[in-house]
Write an enzyme that holds these catalytic residues in place. Structure first.
Site, PDB file in Angstrom:
ATOM      1  N   LYS A  41       0.836  -1.210   0.000  1.00  0.00           N
ATOM      2  CA  LYS A  41       0.000   0.000   0.000  1.00  0.00           C
ATOM      3  C   LYS A  41       0.872   1.261   0.000  1.00  0.00           C
ATOM      4  O   LYS A  41       2.083   1.175   0.253  1.00  0.00           O
ATOM      5  CB  LYS A  41      -0.961  -0.017   1.189  1.00  0.00           C
ATOM      6  CG  LYS A  41      -0.273  -0.082   2.526  1.00  0.00           C
ATOM      7  CD  LYS A  41      -1.288  -0.355   3.627  1.00  0.00           C
ATOM      8  CE  LYS A  41      -0.565  -0.411   4.957  1.00  0.00           C
ATOM      9  NZ  LYS A  41      -1.456  -0.248   6.079  1.00  0.00           N
ATOM     10  N   TYR A  61      15.046  30.373   7.350  1.00  0.00           N
ATOM     11  CA  TYR A  61      13.760  30.932   7.777  1.00  0.00           C
ATOM     12  C   TYR A  61      13.651  30.959   9.293  1.00  0.00           C
ATOM     13  O   TYR A  61      13.903  29.943   9.959  1.00  0.00           O
ATOM     14  CB  TYR A  61      12.601  30.085   7.235  1.00  0.00           C
ATOM     15  CG  TYR A  61      12.344  30.270   5.762  1.00  0.00           C
ATOM     16  CD1 TYR A  61      12.018  31.507   5.237  1.00  0.00           C
ATOM     17  CD2 TYR A  61      12.402  29.174   4.907  1.00  0.00           C
ATOM     18  CE1 TYR A  61      11.770  31.665   3.875  1.00  0.00           C
ATOM     19  CE2 TYR A  61      12.150  29.319   3.552  1.00  0.00           C
ATOM     20  CZ  TYR A  61      11.842  30.568   3.050  1.00  0.00           C
ATOM     21  OH  TYR A  61      11.595  30.716   1.714  1.00  0.00           O
TER      22      TYR A  61
HETATM   23  N1  PLP Z   1      -1.474  -5.602   7.786  1.00  0.00           N
HETATM   24  C1  PLP Z   1      -2.227  -4.502   7.889  1.00  0.00           C
HETATM   25  C2  PLP Z   1      -3.690  -4.641   8.088  1.00  0.00           C
HETATM   26  C3  PLP Z   1      -1.638  -3.244   7.844  1.00  0.00           C
HETATM   27  O1  PLP Z   1      -2.395  -2.146   7.963  1.00  0.00           O
HETATM   28  C4  PLP Z   1      -0.231  -3.156   7.663  1.00  0.00           C
HETATM   29  C5  PLP Z   1       0.450  -1.857   7.615  1.00  0.00           C
HETATM   30  O2  PLP Z   1       0.228  -0.944   8.344  1.00  0.00           O
HETATM   31  C6  PLP Z   1       0.506  -4.321   7.549  1.00  0.00           C
HETATM   32  C7  PLP Z   1      -0.136  -5.535   7.601  1.00  0.00           C
HETATM   33  C8  PLP Z   1       2.003  -4.284   7.374  1.00  0.00           C
HETATM   34  O3  PLP Z   1       2.598  -3.739   8.513  1.00  0.00           O
HETATM   35  P1  PLP Z   1       4.187  -3.560   8.612  1.00  0.00           P
HETATM   36  O4  PLP Z   1       4.542  -2.549   7.584  1.00  0.00           O
HETATM   37  O5  PLP Z   1       4.415  -3.072   9.980  1.00  0.00           O
HETATM   38  O6  PLP Z   1       4.766  -4.894   8.322  1.00  0.00           O
END
Ligand code: PLP
Length: 358
Positions: free
Chosen positions: A34, A254
């Site tokens: 994601k 700044y």
């Molecule tokens: N599973 C879910 C539902 C998540 O929201 C995430 C990421 O936030 C993950 C797995 C993966 O987590 P990580 O990046 O800590 O391995």
């Protein structure tokens, strides 16, 4: 000459996936991609993860981008769907969905579909974000089993809230609660994020969901990925665009947030919050130039930061490379200097930064 560059080391990515599998032998891997693969480039990263069993993204648009990029592996939507109109898209693209609330289940039950959809029933065991209450588990499970629109093998999922802290008992409690619900059912389980994979082997289940560790970064409260045998995938670099002398007792940048207490030299570096570098990085946050660490001084601006190079004994010149983070300078350390987490720094890289895949 291009300035801000995110070099993406695909060998390191492959190494980290292999390392994930060493932590959780025999588990199927759902690689979490994601937010543009945590800022590393969604399709390019997916193309290089041949050894993953499935991909996970948050939203339908991300999953469609993977299909448009030619990726054919199963894709799990971690937020699921929201509207009846989403369901034909899921079916047409072979997307799998989380079921985390009554709305979704009722929509699934009351829509006419040509074929069933693969579903992951998500239980809230303590995160209190997405997921049905444990008390709803039996009824959701039997309704999904009975629905023509859900494939018969309902997989079961939960998500840890505190797995990054090995001293927090909450993860063990979450695992125990999940097992008390899931044990009687002959279905596959998926619990662990990266921290769960590294620190909570009892929470591995048949499937694991690594995100951050794939990118070579530590998901634990302290420390760096290297301590877990991981290699940073991203190296964020730019260039020195000016060197200037500053007298004693001058205010720099700044708001004049930094004062020179003696005459010094500053390297002006082409990187700012317009590239995704954190504006709240504290004074002295390190960068690496010619293998040496120097501290940033003054405010991070949109396009530039200033770095105190003292008497410039390393003979730093305009055009020299500056490493903002990467194997030489852990992003975990920069996150601490900016009182944030490495996830945020990686996701925040903006389109102004060029990507080079190596
Ligand atoms: N599973 C879910 C539902 C998540 O929201 C995430 C990421 O936030 C993950 C797995 C993966 O987590 P990580 O990046 O800590 O391995």
């Amino acid at each position: 000459m291009r300035l801000a560059i995110a070099e993406i080391n695909l060998q390191a990515l492959a190494h980290n996936l292999a390392q994930v599998k060493r932590f959780a032998p025999g588990c199927k891997v759902m690689a979490v991609l994601k937010a543009n693969a945590y800022g590393h480039g969604l399709v390019k990263i997916a193309q290089y993860l041949n050894d993953a069993d499935a991909f996970a993204v948050a939203r339908i648009d991300e999953a469609l981008a993977l299909r448009a990029g030619g990726l054919t592996k199963p894709i799990v939507l971690l937020e699921g769907f929201f509207h009846q109109d989403d369901l034909p898209i899921l079916l047409a693209n072979n997307f799998q969905t989380i079921i985390h609330d009554e709305n979704q289940l009722a929509t699934l039950e009351n829509t006419s579909l040509d074929a069933p959809i693969a579903c992951w029933l998500k239980v809230n065991t303590g995160m209190h974000r997405l997921g049905i209450a444990p008390s709803q588990f039996e009824s959701f499970y039997s309704r999904l089993k009975a629905s023509q629109n859900a494939r018969d093998d309902i997989k079961l999922m939960t998500h840890f809230s505190c797995a990054d802290d090995i001293n927090d008992e909450k993860t063990a409690q979450q695992i125990a609660l999940f097992n008390s619900l899931a044990d009687g059912k002959n279905e596959q389980h998926c619990l662990a994020n990266s921290a769960g994979i590294i620190a909570w082997p009892k929470g591995h289940g048949e499937w694991i969901r690594p995100g951050l560790m794939l990118y070579g970064v530590s998901p634990m409260l302290n420390g760096v990925g290297q301590q877990h045998g991981l290699e940073p995938v991203m190296r964020l670099t730019t260039r020195v665009i000016a060197i200037r002398d500053v007298d004693a007792d001058q205010c720099v940048g700044y708001g004049g947030r930094w004062h020179s207490d003696k005459p010094t030299k500053l390297a002006v570096v082409a990187m700012g919050y317009g590239d995704g570098y954190p504006r709240h990085a504290e004074q002295g946050t390190p960068v690496v130039i010619k293998s040496q660490r120097y501290g940033i001084v003054g405010s991070v601006a949109m396009d530039m930061i200033t770095v105190d190079i003292g008497d410039n004994r390393d003979n730093i010149k305009v055009g020299d490379e500056v490493i903002m983070w990467g194997p030489e300078l852990p992003v975990e350390e920069i996150a601490q200097c900016a009182t944030t987490i490495p996830y945020e720094l990686l996701c925040n890289i903006t389109p102004r930064v060029s990507y080079e895949y190596q």
